[in-house]
Write a protein that holds these residues in place. Structure first.
Motif: not given
Length: 131
Positions: A38-39, A43-44, A71-73, A105-108
């Motif tokens: 939600t946060a 922000v986006v 979830e945010a990442r 960076l590695k996972f998302n």
């Protein structure tokens, strides 16, 4: 410069402060903030309102960030989460922040070119390559 004009280029919410300066959008987290989905969406949304449909290189710092949910990442790395970003420089301020940044960076795999930096000068140099 008129203070009212400066304020129009700054957006602040309970999670972040965002502003545009010299063709680059900046973002910094409030102190000890936790970002969940939600946060992240707030922000986006505020970042998109600030950019007024113009893509900017973005410099974000991890200072102040207490926790960033999975979830945010994931959301921050999507096309929607990176909308109107040309590329993203993340400046880390501690070894823990650097670990979180590398994990991101590695996972998302963000939808825009993204790099992790330990100082703002190097980050700005990289972002300005395309201006």
């Amino acid at each position: 410069m008129n203070q009212n004009l400066i304020e129009k280029f700054i957006v602040e919410n309970e999670y972040t402060k965002l502003w545009i300066e010299d063709g680059i959008m900046f973002g910094e987290y409030k102190e000890d903030v936790t970002i969940d989905l939600t946060a992240a969406q707030k922000v986006v949304s505020d970042r998109i309102k600030l950019c007024k449909n113009i893509a900017y290189p973005f410099l974000g710092t991890t200072q102040g960030l207490q926790n960033l949910s999975k979830e945010a990442r994931e959301y921050f790395s999507t096309e929607e989460g990176t909308r109107f970003m040309k590329k993203l420089a993340i400046v880390t301020t501690s070894s823990i922040d650097k670990m979180v940044g590398n994990f991101f960076l590695k996972f998302n795999h963000p939808a825009v070119p993204t790099r992790l930096f330990t100082n703002q000068e190097d980050a700005l140099k990289w972002l300005k390559e395309d201006l």
